[in-house]
Design a protein around this motif. Sequence first.
Motif, PDB file in Angstrom:
ATOM      1  N   GLY A 267       0.830  -1.210   0.000  1.00 48.95           N
ATOM      2  CA  GLY A 267       0.000   0.000   0.000  1.00 48.95           C
ATOM      3  C   GLY A 267       0.860   1.254   0.000  1.00 48.95           C
ATOM      4  O   GLY A 267       0.450   2.306  -0.503  1.00 48.95           O
ATOM      5  N   TYR A 268       2.072   1.129   0.538  1.00 46.53           N
ATOM      6  CA  TYR A 268       3.004   2.256   0.501  1.00 46.53           C
ATOM      7  C   TYR A 268       3.293   2.687  -0.943  1.00 46.53           C
ATOM      8  O   TYR A 268       3.253   3.867  -1.281  1.00 46.53           O
ATOM      9  CB  TYR A 268       4.300   1.871   1.212  1.00 46.53           C
ATOM     10  N   LEU A 269       3.574   1.705  -1.806  1.00 48.19           N
ATOM     11  CA  LEU A 269       3.904   2.024  -3.200  1.00 48.19           C
ATOM     12  C   LEU A 269       2.699   2.615  -3.919  1.00 48.19           C
ATOM     13  O   LEU A 269       2.835   3.507  -4.753  1.00 48.19           O
ATOM     14  CB  LEU A 269       4.354   0.760  -3.934  1.00 48.19           C
ATOM     15  N   ARG A 270       1.536   2.101  -3.576  1.00 50.98           N
ATOM     16  CA  ARG A 270       0.330   2.550  -4.285  1.00 50.98           C
ATOM     17  C   ARG A 270      -0.087   3.943  -3.845  1.00 50.98           C
ATOM     18  O   ARG A 270      -0.679   4.692  -4.619  1.00 50.98           O
ATOM     19  CB  ARG A 270      -0.805   1.547  -4.042  1.00 50.98           C
ATOM     20  N   SER A 271       0.205   4.289  -2.595  1.00 50.13           N
ATOM     21  CA  SER A 271      -0.203   5.613  -2.103  1.00 50.13           C
ATOM     22  C   SER A 271       0.839   6.676  -2.404  1.00 50.13           C
ATOM     23  O   SER A 271       0.526   7.852  -2.566  1.00 50.13           O
ATOM     24  CB  SER A 271      -0.424   5.557  -0.583  1.00 50.13           C
ATOM     25  N   SER A 272       2.099   6.239  -2.489  1.00 50.05           N
ATOM     26  CA  SER A 272       3.218   7.180  -2.545  1.00 50.05           C
ATOM     27  C   SER A 272       3.132   8.121  -3.740  1.00 50.05           C
ATOM     28  O   SER A 272       3.534   9.278  -3.670  1.00 50.05           O
ATOM     29  CB  SER A 272       4.519   6.383  -2.609  1.00 50.05           C
ATOM     30  N   SER A 273       2.591   7.618  -4.841  1.00 48.68           N
ATOM     31  CA  SER A 273       2.596   8.421  -6.066  1.00 48.68           C
ATOM     32  C   SER A 273       1.296   9.193  -6.268  1.00 48.68           C
ATOM     33  O   SER A 273       1.106   9.800  -7.323  1.00 48.68           O
ATOM     34  CB  SER A 273       2.835   7.492  -7.255  1.00 48.68           C
ATOM     35  N   ILE A 274       0.415   9.169  -5.269  1.00 49.47           N
ATOM     36  CA  ILE A 274      -0.841   9.916  -5.412  1.00 49.47           C
ATOM     37  C   ILE A 274      -0.558  11.380  -5.061  1.00 49.47           C
ATOM     38  O   ILE A 274      -0.585  11.779  -3.897  1.00 49.47           O
ATOM     39  CB  ILE A 274      -1.941   9.331  -4.508  1.00 49.47           C
ATOM     40  N   VAL A 275      -0.204  12.135  -6.064  1.00 52.77           N
ATOM     41  CA  VAL A 275       0.190  13.531  -5.876  1.00 52.77           C
ATOM     42  C   VAL A 275      -0.377  14.343  -7.029  1.00 52.77           C
ATOM     43  O   VAL A 275      -0.321  13.906  -8.185  1.00 52.77           O
ATOM     44  CB  VAL A 275       1.727  13.713  -5.897  1.00 52.77           C
ATOM     45  N   HIS A 276      -0.888  15.516  -6.716  1.00 57.39           N
ATOM     46  CA  HIS A 276      -1.322  16.476  -7.731  1.00 57.39           C
ATOM     47  C   HIS A 276      -0.249  16.534  -8.839  1.00 57.39           C
ATOM     48  O   HIS A 276       0.929  16.764  -8.548  1.00 57.39           O
ATOM     49  CB  HIS A 276      -1.504  17.824  -7.033  1.00 57.39           C
ATOM     50  N   VAL A 277      -0.650  16.326 -10.077  1.00 57.46           N
ATOM     51  CA  VAL A 277       0.309  16.089 -11.162  1.00 57.46           C
ATOM     52  C   VAL A 277       1.419  17.148 -11.287  1.00 57.46           C
ATOM     53  O   VAL A 277       2.596  16.791 -11.391  1.00 57.46           O
ATOM     54  CB  VAL A 277      -0.443  15.908 -12.515  1.00 57.46           C
ATOM     55  N   PRO A 278       1.102  18.455 -11.277  1.00 52.99           N
ATOM     56  CA  PRO A 278       2.189  19.426 -11.504  1.00 52.99           C
ATOM     57  C   PRO A 278       3.277  19.401 -10.423  1.00 52.99           C
ATOM     58  O   PRO A 278       4.378  19.887 -10.657  1.00 52.99           O
ATOM     59  CB  PRO A 278       1.465  20.781 -11.475  1.00 52.99           C
ATOM     60  N   PHE A 279       2.953  18.831  -9.248  1.00 50.54           N
ATOM     61  CA  PHE A 279       3.965  18.793  -8.192  1.00 50.54           C
ATOM     62  C   PHE A 279       4.949  17.636  -8.361  1.00 50.54           C
ATOM     63  O   PHE A 279       5.942  17.548  -7.649  1.00 50.54           O
ATOM     64  CB  PHE A 279       3.298  18.680  -6.814  1.00 50.54           C
ATOM     65  N   ARG A 280       4.671  16.730  -9.305  1.00 49.28           N
ATOM     66  CA  ARG A 280       5.494  15.518  -9.403  1.00 49.28           C
ATOM     67  C   ARG A 280       6.854  15.771 -10.042  1.00 49.28           C
ATOM     68  O   ARG A 280       7.795  15.034  -9.802  1.00 49.28           O
ATOM     69  CB  ARG A 280       4.767  14.456 -10.234  1.00 49.28           C
ATOM     70  N   ASN A 281       6.914  16.777 -10.877  1.00 54.63           N
ATOM     71  CA  ASN A 281       8.158  17.000 -11.623  1.00 54.63           C
ATOM     72  C   ASN A 281       8.449  18.491 -11.727  1.00 54.63           C
ATOM     73  O   ASN A 281       8.296  19.099 -12.776  1.00 54.63           O
ATOM     74  CB  ASN A 281       8.021  16.368 -13.016  1.00 54.63           C
ATOM     75  N   PRO A 282       8.884  19.105 -10.632  1.00 51.43           N
ATOM     76  CA  PRO A 282       9.150  20.543 -10.685  1.00 51.43           C
ATOM     77  C   PRO A 282      10.327  20.839 -11.622  1.00 51.43           C
ATOM     78  O   PRO A 282      11.160  19.971 -11.860  1.00 51.43           O
ATOM     79  CB  PRO A 282       9.496  20.903  -9.240  1.00 51.43           C
ATOM     80  N   PRO A 283      10.376  22.053 -12.155  1.00 51.57           N
ATOM     81  CA  PRO A 283      11.446  22.404 -13.090  1.00 51.57           C
ATOM     82  C   PRO A 283      12.820  22.203 -12.450  1.00 51.57           C
ATOM     83  O   PRO A 283      13.009  22.500 -11.276  1.00 51.57           O
ATOM     84  CB  PRO A 283      11.194  23.888 -13.383  1.00 51.57           C
ATOM     85  N   GLY A 284      13.736  21.692 -13.257  1.00 53.65           N
ATOM     86  CA  GLY A 284      15.100  21.550 -12.768  1.00 53.65           C
ATOM     87  C   GLY A 284      15.375  20.227 -12.092  1.00 53.65           C
ATOM     88  O   GLY A 284      16.525  19.877 -11.853  1.00 53.65           O
ATOM     89  N   PHE A 285      14.331  19.477 -11.767  1.00 50.80           N
ATOM     90  CA  PHE A 285      14.568  18.207 -11.078  1.00 50.80           C
ATOM     91  C   PHE A 285      15.171  17.184 -12.025  1.00 50.80           C
ATOM     92  O   PHE A 285      16.063  16.433 -11.654  1.00 50.80           O
ATOM     93  CB  PHE A 285      13.267  17.685 -10.464  1.00 50.80           C
ATOM     94  N   LEU A 286      14.654  17.168 -13.233  1.00 54.20           N
ATOM     95  CA  LEU A 286      15.258  16.362 -14.286  1.00 54.20           C
ATOM     96  C   LEU A 286      15.985  17.298 -15.237  1.00 54.20           C
ATOM     97  O   LEU A 286      15.671  18.492 -15.303  1.00 54.20           O
ATOM     98  CB  LEU A 286      14.186  15.589 -15.052  1.00 54.20           C
ATOM     99  N   SER A 287      16.921  16.761 -16.004  1.00 56.85           N
ATOM    100  CA  SER A 287      17.630  17.588 -16.977  1.00 56.85           C
ATOM    101  C   SER A 287      16.656  18.019 -18.076  1.00 56.85           C
ATOM    102  O   SER A 287      15.644  17.346 -18.316  1.00 56.85           O
ATOM    103  CB  SER A 287      18.777  16.791 -17.586  1.00 56.85           C
ATOM    104  N   PRO A 288      16.930  19.127 -18.768  1.00 54.32           N
ATOM    105  CA  PRO A 288      16.074  19.517 -19.894  1.00 54.32           C
ATOM    106  C   PRO A 288      15.950  18.398 -20.922  1.00 54.32           C
ATOM    107  O   PRO A 288      14.876  18.202 -21.498  1.00 54.32           O
ATOM    108  CB  PRO A 288      16.793  20.731 -20.490  1.00 54.32           C
ATOM    109  N   GLU A 289      17.029  17.645 -21.132  1.00 53.20           N
ATOM    110  CA  GLU A 289      16.986  16.553 -22.108  1.00 53.20           C
ATOM    111  C   GLU A 289      15.979  15.492 -21.670  1.00 53.20           C
ATOM    112  O   GLU A 289      15.182  15.004 -22.485  1.00 53.20           O
ATOM    113  CB  GLU A 289      18.381  15.923 -22.273  1.00 53.20           C
ATOM    114  N   ASP A 290      16.016  15.124 -20.393  1.00 53.87           N
ATOM    115  CA  ASP A 290      15.056  14.127 -19.896  1.00 53.87           C
ATOM    116  C   ASP A 290      13.637  14.678 -19.943  1.00 53.87           C
ATOM    117  O   ASP A 290      12.692  13.966 -20.271  1.00 53.87           O
ATOM    118  CB  ASP A 290      15.412  13.710 -18.464  1.00 53.87           C
TER     119      ASP A 290
END
Lengths: 423, 263
Positions: A267-290
């Motif tokens: 249940g940890y894995l299933r709940s962990s990713s329940i996040v408002h979509v825009p908060f999942r990948n803020p700018p700069g967290f991944l490279s521009p290429e990714d």
Amino acid sequence: MRVYQFTEQPYYPTWNDHAGSLRVNLLNRKCDPRVAADLFHRYYDEWQLADGLGLDIMLNEHHQTATCMSSTVVVGLSVLSRITKNARLLVLGYPIGHRPDPLRVAEELSTIDVISRGRLDMGFIKGVPYEFPASNQNPVAVMDRFWEALDFIIKAMTTHDEIFNWEGAYFHYRQVNVWPRVWQEPHPPIWTTTGSTTQARILGERGYVMATLGSGYNTRPLYDSYRRGHLAKWGRAPGPDRFAYLGLVAVANDKDEARKRGDLVAGYLRSSSIVHVPFRNPPGFLSPEDNARLMRGVMPPRSYTKDRRVIDMRSASVEDLVAAGILFCGRPDEVYDQIVDFCDYCGGMGNLLMMGHAGFLTHEQTVDNLSLFAREVYPRLKAWRQPDAERIAAEAVAAEKPAAARVASVRAGDLVDATISAR
Amino acid sequence: MSLTEAATPSLVVSGTRIDIIERGAGRPLLFLHAENGIEPALGAIEALAKGARVIAPTHPGYGRSELPKGMRSVDDLSYFYLDLLDQLDLRDVALVGVSLGAWLAAEIAVKSTTRLSKLVMANAVGIKVGDRETRDIIDIFALTEKEFIEIAYCDPAAGRRDYKALPDAEVLAAARAREATARFAWNPYFHNPQLKSRLHRIRIPTLLLWGAHDRMLSEAYGRAYAALIPGARFEPIERAGHFPHQEQPKVFAEKVLAFLGGK
């Protein structure tokens, strides 16, 4: 092998009542402080039990979330440094990527190290993606800030005979002299996490304990990269104690009960990713290429089973999670075999970060889970002989591919405290 | 025309290479693009070039332009462009910016208007108007791209981009734009707390253009901004949102050129 008992201290009563986001913007009206108090005391009781069973302890923190009520890990460390006797107390992690004041971090952790009489392990992370909107720290260039904070904390903990000055790119201090001074010399062990082979090599050069979280059969390339960095810098292979792996653990004498527990812990894995979509990948967290690849709809593969079958850990069955090395689940013999098989795949791994409680697993089930593990599995794991570190590291060097070969990196948002850098 | 397909001229300013295009002839007009980059501004640049010599750089960190080490703020960017004005020895420059580019234009103008003759700011960000608990500017990083487009544009179709169909370089430029914008505008959020008290230093004719359907910023915000710059005029642009140069490039260019002509 050491085993650290870990729970995220979840406020699981809201897990079925969240309107699409368990983190950042789930209103705290949903939190009943009386229920929260009972849960905190229950989790501390379970850690006290773990201490009595000879297990070590891992704590973490997250912010504005029902997945983890621990919003400042120092509180849990403070309680446990007083009420436990022998367990090592690992914080993994302390999110110095968005914590405003590393001097305060050095003071808090030095104090914990003293009160616990030298039982602290310090795991530092940059922080998970969704906590940058919550903290307002800039997610762009966060690793620069992370490294400066870490360098400062180490200097603050190891400087005893002078008062020093610090005027860096991110932090300024004029009269640094931390009291009390740390118990463990030169400083408590440093741990961190990563999902990036580039970063893993740097960690090997620094010699920190490197943890990977739920990385399953993507783990070996990370460890081998660490091994190459360590060997190049120190002239010897890193021992298994330099590696840690967070896996979910559900053990029971009855096969059906074990499976039931495995499902609850997952249940940890299933709940962990329940996040408002825009908060999942803020700018700069991944490279521009990714990010460009993601914008085009190219998704990195998430998790593999040992036979390279792709699974999605957020929705996978107990059987698939076991096959992917993310969950160790079954009767004691089976769990022992699964863990040893996985450690063997890793080329040696000396610290199991055991998520022995998550979600709706009850107190009684958790007590039984931990007790059975400590009695039936742990002694055999301690006796298990790790693969020869020098041989494994030499193989890693020999097998090194040209720099262009890129391992499918784990996306930062998918894991607990994953990836101090996906860059 | 796509900038990223053709070879684009570049310029090295203070050791940093940036892309820069030049169109038209006549009085110099330095165009400072918005947070969504140079590509969406190309229509407006062509329209402006009918009445001016348009010089349109791609900001450091955007498109293919390099990012100097240590550059973290719009304040830093403003010094970069003061260097550029000196290096190209531009005089009597009309400085025109949109949104983040308008904020940048204000940061340049409060420092020095020596090389400037007129200033045009469209849907400008950069100052704090409301009280501490009132959000002046929608938190765009808390929105999906679809939600953002519906708020930012009068006609959302104007803002939609099919990343699967666009050239690689353009998708990468969009990804770099998002990162660079956060680098400069994450905290404090899309403003410089010091800027408001410096705006009185802008003593050149100034026009605030305002895409009237902007729901990322309010028109009241734009009017408050204009009131802080001595003598500034405020003109709405109908059927346009936060990026009026993109949704109404001809109207945008006509208004800018009319203002530069002294009408």
